[in-house]
Motif scaffolding. Structure first.
Motif, short mmCIF file in Angstrom:
data_model
loop_
_atom_site.label_atom_id
_atom_site.label_comp_id
_atom_site.label_asym_id
_atom_site.label_seq_id
_atom_site.Cartn_x
_atom_site.Cartn_y
_atom_site.Cartn_z
N LYS A 1 1.18 17.52 -10.63
CA LYS A 1 -0.24 17.87 -10.59
C LYS A 1 -1.01 16.64 -10.17
N LEU A 2 -2.18 16.84 -9.62
CA LEU A 2 -2.99 15.67 -9.23
C LEU A 2 -3.77 15.18 -10.46
N THR A 3 -3.06 14.50 -11.35
CA THR A 3 -3.67 13.95 -12.57
C THR A 3 -4.12 12.51 -12.29
N PRO A 4 -4.91 11.91 -13.20
CA PRO A 4 -5.25 10.49 -13.01
C PRO A 4 -4.00 9.62 -12.87
N ALA A 5 -2.97 9.88 -13.69
CA ALA A 5 -1.76 9.05 -13.62
C ALA A 5 -1.05 9.22 -12.28
N ALA A 6 -0.94 10.46 -11.82
CA ALA A 6 -0.24 10.70 -10.55
C ALA A 6 -0.99 10.05 -9.40
N LEU A 7 -2.32 10.14 -9.43
CA LEU A 7 -3.10 9.52 -8.36
C LEU A 7 -2.94 8.00 -8.40
N GLY A 8 -2.95 7.42 -9.61
CA GLY A 8 -2.74 5.97 -9.73
C GLY A 8 -1.42 5.57 -9.11
N ALA A 9 -0.38 6.35 -9.41
CA ALA A 9 0.96 6.03 -8.87
C ALA A 9 0.97 6.17 -7.35
N LEU A 10 0.28 7.19 -6.85
CA LEU A 10 0.26 7.43 -5.39
C LEU A 10 -0.40 6.26 -4.65
N ILE A 11 -1.54 5.82 -5.17
CA ILE A 11 -2.24 4.71 -4.49
C ILE A 11 -1.37 3.45 -4.56
N ALA A 12 -0.80 3.19 -5.75
CA ALA A 12 0.04 1.98 -5.90
C ALA A 12 1.26 2.06 -4.97
N LEU A 13 1.78 3.27 -4.77
CA LEU A 13 2.91 3.44 -3.85
C LEU A 13 2.53 2.92 -2.46
N TYR A 14 1.37 3.35 -1.97
CA TYR A 14 0.96 2.91 -0.63
C TYR A 14 0.59 1.43 -0.61
N GLU A 15 -0.02 0.93 -1.70
CA GLU A 15 -0.33 -0.52 -1.73
C GLU A 15 0.95 -1.33 -1.56
N HIS A 16 1.99 -0.93 -2.27
CA HIS A 16 3.23 -1.71 -2.20
C HIS A 16 3.97 -1.48 -0.87
N LYS A 17 3.80 -0.30 -0.32
CA LYS A 17 4.37 -0.04 1.01
C LYS A 17 3.76 -1.02 2.01
N VAL A 18 2.43 -1.14 1.94
CA VAL A 18 1.71 -2.05 2.85
C VAL A 18 2.19 -3.49 2.64
N PHE A 19 2.39 -3.85 1.38
CA PHE A 19 2.85 -5.20 1.06
C PHE A 19 4.21 -5.47 1.71
N VAL A 20 5.14 -4.53 1.52
CA VAL A 20 6.50 -4.73 2.05
C VAL A 20 6.45 -4.84 3.58
N GLN A 21 5.66 -3.99 4.21
CA GLN A 21 5.59 -4.06 5.68
C GLN A 21 5.00 -5.39 6.13
N GLY A 22 3.97 -5.86 5.40
CA GLY A 22 3.36 -7.15 5.74
C GLY A 22 4.39 -8.28 5.65
N VAL A 23 5.22 -8.22 4.61
CA VAL A 23 6.25 -9.26 4.44
C VAL A 23 7.25 -9.18 5.59
N ILE A 24 7.65 -7.97 5.94
CA ILE A 24 8.64 -7.83 7.01
C ILE A 24 8.07 -8.34 8.34
#
Ligand code: F6P
Length: 570
Positions: free
Chosen positions: A492-515
């Motif tokens: 469900k689109l709960t506050p916790a799920a949304l928090g995890a979704l945004i953090a997922l993309y933040e860390h994706k961006v981080f890993v790509q930046g490092v690469i």
């Protein structure tokens, strides 16, 4: 504080002649003609092999043109680029934002309080990070509770009914996207408004429908110098003083609060620092929704829900920090993106949330990804040698299907898509959710499978179409398929799920930046236009005509300025 085995200033661009890059290039050349359909047909366990679950999210990346060998080569690349060491450097507060000499600690904004051990407590430049974060969260909790419970009232004693967040970029996109996404959790009395554009039509549209006596303005700006935000804030202040009957300057305190790192700027604007919610320079604008920039979110959904939002992000942080790369959802999402961008040649990534309340998620990701990784200079100052961030764009499904999906299915470019969906809805309307999910899954299947000429011919023959018509229509009705996508599901689109979704993309961006070897945390590219706009604003506001002899601008810019001035000065 731990040390990394290298210095960030010496990190160069990913080079196309490194062994892991060359291996991936060779692998691409050897496998590029294997259709996705064949990969599925040849491996009944493909779904199990290319899915991962973490922090309440499920990622299916099976519909990408890759194999176990591709992934293993990509993990080699990530290790060669020291992703794990650099990840730890971020979490422990090393100054990985080298061009601004700053730590990057948005993850500390969602660390539970008190920290689980003395070792987990962060100290950066003498600052007790966790304690300071906690103190501001307490301030947010007290204030939001007081507004929501009607204790905090407007200057003439009425409860607040409208909240206007004035900010731009990270000081707007995050709060706006999250408030929309968590709409079902919103306080019934409060209406949220967001003003960002310096275009007066933006604030005018909001001011025309609110009552100054029951409105709270949240002036959100990390620097408190951003032209758009300052102009809108001054207009709001002026409007309040002229429209609120009997209100005086002292009444502003009931209606204006600030979120910023700049106490002096806030004071100069006339907001009491007691009504200021601080944050710190180690929070980047596009990573700031977890800080007091999330004040509008906490006002809308309440502090308890806001805490769940932070906890969802923290769950993704813990997963990202500890899971081996092979099971690490942000790392996998990043590496699949690197595969698409640097080897398969995709220049853009389309974001397709199949959830109406995630309507602002593509714009939010545009800033997160493109302002972070839209760079052409490596950390060591040398030019990058491979392509970096693709263009991020998109809209909600199913609407996008009836607009631009044509190009995604049959256009000449191959554009990967991230599908995002919640399995259970917040509403109770019969039929809609199954129809929504059916479309979401059908699109990714259609992108993957396509429809071959033989299939199209057989279908038209079954319908009894004459052969000449079949021959004419065949090429138009054939779908090449082989178009990659990821699907991210949540319950469900709960506050916790949304928090995890945004953090997922933040860390994706981080890993790509490092690469890629770039700094994902500065944004020098937005400066030039800002400075030039300041000069042109002066020219638009003076009487002297612009001409090329002054040598200031080219003939086109002069011509445009002069045409505008003729109207503005009339
Ligand atoms: O667009 C540049 C930028 O600095 C963004 O990074 C930031 O989110 C936005 O402007 C707003 O900045 P501020 O919060 O300082 O007003």
């Amino acid at each position: 504080m731990s040390t990394t085995p290298y210095s960030a200033q010496h990190i160069s661009s990913l080079k196309a002649d490194t062994p892991s890059f060359l291996a991936l290039q060779e692998h691409y050349a050897a496998t590029k003609n294997i259709p996705l359909r064949a990969l599925f047909d040849g491996d009944p366990d493909r779904f199990a092999s290319f899915t991962v679950e973490a922090a309440g999210l499920f990622l299916d990346y099976a519909k990408n043109t890759l194999t176990s060998e591709t992934m293993s080569l990509l993990f080699n690349l990530a290790r060669e680029r020291h992703v794990e060491a650099r990840r730890e450097a971020m979490f422990v507060g090393e100054k990985i934002n080298t061009t601004e000499h700053r730590a990057v600690l948005h993850t500390a904004l969602r660390t539970p309080w008190p920290p689980s051990s003395a070792a987990a407590a962060l100290v950066v430049d003498g600052q007790q990070v966790n304690a300071d974060v906690h103190a501001v969260l307490e301030q947010i909790a007290t204030f939001t509770e007081s507004v929501r419970s009607e204790k905090w009232r407007g200057y003439n004693g009425k409860p607040i009914t409208d909240i206007v967040n004035i900010g731009i970029g990270g000081s707007d996109l995050g709060p706006k996207m999250v408030c929309q996404a968590l709409r079902p959790f919103q306080h019934a009395r409060l209406t949220m408004h967001f003003v960002s554009n310096v275009d007066g039509h933006d604030i005018d549209a909001v001011l025309s429908k609110i009552d100054p006596a029951t409105t709270l303005f949240v002036i959100a700006s990390k620097t408190f110098t951003t032209m758009e935000t300052m102009m809108n804030a001054h207009s709001a202040r002026q409007w309040f003083l002229t429209q609120a009957e009997t209100a005086t300057e002292t009444d502003l305190a009931h209606h204006f609060v600030a979120v910023s790192t700049n106490t002096e700027g806030v004071k100069a604007f006339g907001i009491d620092p007691q009504n200021m919610f601080p944050f710190w320079d180690w929070v980047g604008g596009r990573y700031s929704v977890w800080s007091s920039i999330g004040l509008s979110v906490a006002l809308a959904i309440g502090f308890e829900r806001f805490s769940e939002f932070l906890a969802g992000a923290h769950a993704m942080d813990s997963h990202f920090r500890s899971a081996p790369l092979e099971q690490n959802m942000p790392a996998i999402l990043a590496l699949v993106g690197v595969w698409q961008r640097n080897f398969c040649g995709s220049a853009s990534l389309s974001i397709a949330p199949y959830h109406q309340d995630l309507g602002n998620f593509p714009s939010y990701l545009q800033q997160l990804e493109m302002e972070s990784n839209g760079k052409r200079t490596a950390l060591d100052g040398s030019p990058v040698e491979v392509n970096t961030c693709p263009v991020i764009w998109g809209n909600v499904g199913t609407n996008g299907q009836h607009a631009y999906f044509q190009l995604l299915h049959q256009g000449t470019d191959i554009t990967p898509v991230d599908f995002i969906a919640a399995l259970a809805p917040e509403h109770r309307l019969p039929g809609h959710q199954a129809a929504l999910l059916a479309n979401c899954f059908a699109q990714s299947e259609a992108f993957m499978r396509g429809k071959s000429a033989d299939e199209v011919r057989a279908e038209m023959q079954t319908k009894g179409m004459p052969e000449d018509q079949i021959t004419a229509l065949l090429p138009h009705r054939t779908f090449p398929g082989n178009r990659p996508s990821n699907t991210i599901l949540m319950q469900k689109l709960t506050p916790a799920a949304l928090g995890a979704l945004i953090a997922l993309y933040e860390h994706k961006v981080f890993v790509q930046g490092v690469i890629w070897g770039i700094n994902s945390f500065d944004q020098w590219g937005v400066e030039l236009g800002k400075v030039m706009a300041t000069h042109i604003l002066d020219e638009l506001n003076t009487n002297a005509t612009c001409d090329s002899s002054v040598g200031k601008h080219d003939s086109s810019t002069n011509g445009l300025i002069n045409r505008a001035r003729a109207v503005l000065m009339a």
